[in-house]
Write an enzyme that holds these catalytic residues in place. Sequence first.
Site, PDB file in Angstrom:
ATOM      1  N   LYS A   1     -18.362  -0.443   4.781  1.00  0.00           N
ATOM      2  CA  LYS A   1     -18.230  -1.265   3.838  1.00  0.00           C
ATOM      3  C   LYS A   1     -19.148  -1.611   3.439  1.00  0.00           C
ATOM      4  O   LYS A   1     -19.962  -1.637   1.969  1.00  0.00           O
ATOM      5  CB  LYS A   1     -17.762  -3.356   4.190  1.00  0.00           C
ATOM      6  CG  LYS A   1     -18.021  -4.319   2.965  1.00  0.00           C
ATOM      7  CD  LYS A   1     -17.292  -5.228   3.297  1.00  0.00           C
ATOM      8  CE  LYS A   1     -17.275  -6.470   2.822  1.00  0.00           C
ATOM      9  NZ  LYS A   1     -17.146  -8.050   3.440  1.00  0.00           N
TER      10      LYS A   1
ATOM     11  N   MET B   1      24.242   9.433   3.524  1.00  0.00           N
ATOM     12  CA  MET B   1      24.239  10.373   4.198  1.00  0.00           C
ATOM     13  C   MET B   1      23.876  10.449   5.352  1.00  0.00           C
ATOM     14  O   MET B   1      24.812  11.619   5.536  1.00  0.00           O
ATOM     15  CB  MET B   1      22.764  11.050   3.208  1.00  0.00           C
ATOM     16  CG  MET B   1      22.263  12.609   4.232  1.00  0.00           C
ATOM     17  SD  MET B   1      23.731  13.742   2.645  1.00  0.00           S
ATOM     18  CE  MET B   1      22.632  13.954   1.309  1.00  0.00           C
TER      19      MET B   1
ATOM     20  N   GLU C   1       1.010  -1.350   0.031  1.00  0.00           N
ATOM     21  CA  GLU C   1      -0.071   0.122   0.140  1.00  0.00           C
ATOM     22  C   GLU C   1       1.197   1.447  -0.327  1.00  0.00           C
ATOM     23  O   GLU C   1       0.492   2.083  -0.365  1.00  0.00           O
ATOM     24  CB  GLU C   1      -0.806  -0.028   1.260  1.00  0.00           C
ATOM     25  CG  GLU C   1      -1.813  -0.488   1.081  1.00  0.00           C
ATOM     26  CD  GLU C   1      -1.801  -2.156   1.682  1.00  0.00           C
ATOM     27  OE1 GLU C   1      -2.472  -3.104   2.166  1.00  0.00           O
ATOM     28  OE2 GLU C   1      -0.417  -2.367   2.126  1.00  0.00           O
TER      29      GLU C   1
ATOM     30  N   PHE D   1     -12.695  -6.430  13.624  1.00  0.00           N
ATOM     31  CA  PHE D   1     -10.810  -6.753  12.655  1.00  0.00           C
ATOM     32  C   PHE D   1     -10.797  -5.803  12.015  1.00  0.00           C
ATOM     33  O   PHE D   1     -11.146  -5.673  11.177  1.00  0.00           O
ATOM     34  CB  PHE D   1     -11.237  -8.244  12.014  1.00  0.00           C
ATOM     35  CG  PHE D   1     -10.580  -8.740  11.424  1.00  0.00           C
ATOM     36  CD1 PHE D   1      -9.502  -9.318  11.531  1.00  0.00           C
ATOM     37  CD2 PHE D   1     -10.636  -8.798  10.052  1.00  0.00           C
ATOM     38  CE1 PHE D   1      -7.893  -9.913  10.901  1.00  0.00           C
ATOM     39  CE2 PHE D   1      -9.864  -9.221   8.978  1.00  0.00           C
ATOM     40  CZ  PHE D   1      -8.473 -10.113   9.715  1.00  0.00           C
ATOM     41  N   GLN D   2      -9.845  -5.836  11.899  1.00  0.00           N
ATOM     42  CA  GLN D   2      -8.890  -4.603  11.087  1.00  0.00           C
ATOM     43  C   GLN D   2      -9.969  -3.030  11.062  1.00  0.00           C
ATOM     44  O   GLN D   2     -10.106  -2.631   9.837  1.00  0.00           O
ATOM     45  CB  GLN D   2      -9.230  -5.466   9.325  1.00  0.00           C
ATOM     46  CG  GLN D   2      -7.951  -6.253   9.488  1.00  0.00           C
ATOM     47  CD  GLN D   2      -8.221  -6.413   7.690  1.00  0.00           C
ATOM     48  OE1 GLN D   2      -8.563  -6.254   6.692  1.00  0.00           O
ATOM     49  NE2 GLN D   2      -7.011  -7.580   7.883  1.00  0.00           N
TER      50      GLN D   2
END
Length: 566
Positions: free
Chosen positions: A160, A467, A48, A110-111
Amino acid sequence: MNGAQHILDAFHRHSIDTVFGYPGGCIMPLYDALVDDVVVEHVLCRHEQGCALAADGYARASGKTGVCIATSGPGATNLITGVANAHRDSIPMLVITGQVPSGLIGTDAFQETDVLGMTLGIVKHSYLVTDADEIPDVMEEAIQLANSGRPGPVWIDVPKDVLLQQVTASADQTTRPSAAHCPDLTQAIQMLRDARRPLLYSGGGVSLAHCEQPFRRFATTSAMPAVVTLKGIGNAGKHNPDNLGMLGMHGSLAANRAVDECDLLLVVGARLDDRATGKLDEFAPNARMIHIDADSAELNKLRPADVCLRGPLDQILEGLTRAIESHPLAIDDWRKQCRQWRTTGGFSAADNEEPLSAITGPAFTRQLSRIAPDDAVIACDVGQHQMWVAQHYEFDHPRHHLTSGGLGTMGFGLPAAIGAQFANRNSTVINVTGDGSFMMNAQELATIRRYRLPLKIIVLDNQCLGMVRQQQELFYDNRESQIDLDDNPDFVAMARAFDIPALHIERTDQIRRGIETILAFDGPMLLHVAIAREENVWPIVKPGSGNREMIDESQQTTRKTREQVA
C-alpha cells in the site's frame, strides 16, 4: 504521479480500457486514482473469483490482455482459482493486488498473505514491488510477458505504501525483440508428402497465436482430415467437410478412429492432454508425429515427436502451405474414408421429434446452434452441458467458444460470459451452464444487473452433478455419492430477484420458442431447461483407457440388459 497513477498510465499506453476488480484496504490507493481516470472502465464484480474469471473471458473473446484487481489477503486468495484457470489455458492476464505496507510484511499483519509463494506454480512470472520507481518498468515487462511466447497470467503484488509513493523513474518502453525464427521445414514437408493417412490435430494454440486465417489456409490447401481438442473447437470453421470434430474422452467415434489409423499426426498448438489422448501408449499407435508449438516445454513432454517445430505459428503454417501448393498431398482415398466415418460416427444424430417428450441435452444444443447467430459467443461451465456444447454446437471461430479446458473450473461460465460481453458490447453472448456450476458464481447476476448487460443464461438443470453421477454409474457400480442437487432454488424466481426475466421449459416442443424468446429479448434473460437426471454424455472413454475403448449408449444399454437377465 504516485505508484497507483503510474499503473493507470501503463494501462493507457497499452490500450487497456477495461479491468475487473473488487476494492479493499491495501489496494485503495489504486481505486482512489481510478476516480479521476476517464479512460479505464472498472467493472465491479461481486466476488474476486468472478473478477479473475471475467478477465479470463474478456481475454479469450477479444484476444487482448485481461486485467483483474483485488486487495491483499482474502482478496488475493479469492483470485487464485481464476488465475490458475488462465494459466492452464494460456490466457494473457495481468493480476494486480495490494499488499500490506512494506514495514508489516512478514509480521502476520491484518490481511497479509504470501501471494508470491502461493501462486508460484500458476503464473508465468510474479513481482513484489518494493519501491515505487520499479512500477513503470515492472508494468511494461509484465504486460509484454503476459502476451509473448506462450501467453499466461503475470501477477504484480504492490504494498500500500508503494502505491502512494511518488515515482521519479520513467518506463523503459523498448519492445523486447523476439528470438523466435521460423525453423527448417524440410523434414516436415517430406514427411507430409510421404504420408498416405495424415491427420491434422489442432488445439488452443491456434487462436492464442492469432493464427486462425493461416491455419485455415493450410487446412484447405492440404485437405487433410482434421480433429480438434476442446480448446481447438472452431479452428476450422463450421463448414469444413474434413473436420471430424473433437477427439478424446468425449470425442466423436470418427475423430478417435482417424487418430487410431493415421500414419502421420501433425499437431498444431496442442499439448497432448490426457483427456484428448486417453492411455498415451495406445494413442495414434501407427503414426509418426510432427509437433508445432510456441512452448519448447511442450515438445517431447508426453510423447517424443519425429520432428519438433518451435517458432512463429503463422510463418510455419505459411511455409507448409506454400510447399503443399506446389506439390499436393496424395491422400484422396484417406479423405474419402474419413468423410465416411464422419457420416456414420459423427455427432449428427436426429433430434427427438416427439413434441411432448423430455428435453435432451444434445437435441437442445443442436437447436441452439441452428438458431443463434454465427458470431454468438458461448461461455460454458464444466460438466455434461460443456461436453454437449463441444459435441453438438457448430462454432465458426475458436473465440466464440469459451470453456475451461485445463483446470475444469465449475463457476467459470457466468463471469467469463460477463467478460466476453464487455469485450463484444453488441454481440450475442450466451452462458450455457448446469445447475451445479451456476450456483458457484451466481452472485454475478448482480453484475449483470448493475451494468445492464444483455447476457443470455441457459441453465440445463438435471438436479444433480451430472458428470460425477455418470461416472459413478459407469465406473463405480452405480454407487451414487453426494451428487444430488434436488434442493436447488427456483432459478426463474432467483433470476427475477435480480430483475432478470426468466422462462422455464421442459418439453421438446418448447425448445425453439424458449431459445428464440431469450435471443429476441432486449436485455438479459434466463432460460431454465429441465432435463432428465439419468441422461448421459455419449460416447465416453473410461479414464486411463485407450480411446479405441469408447463406450456408446447402445453398449451401455446392452450391458444393463445382460445384468438384468443375469
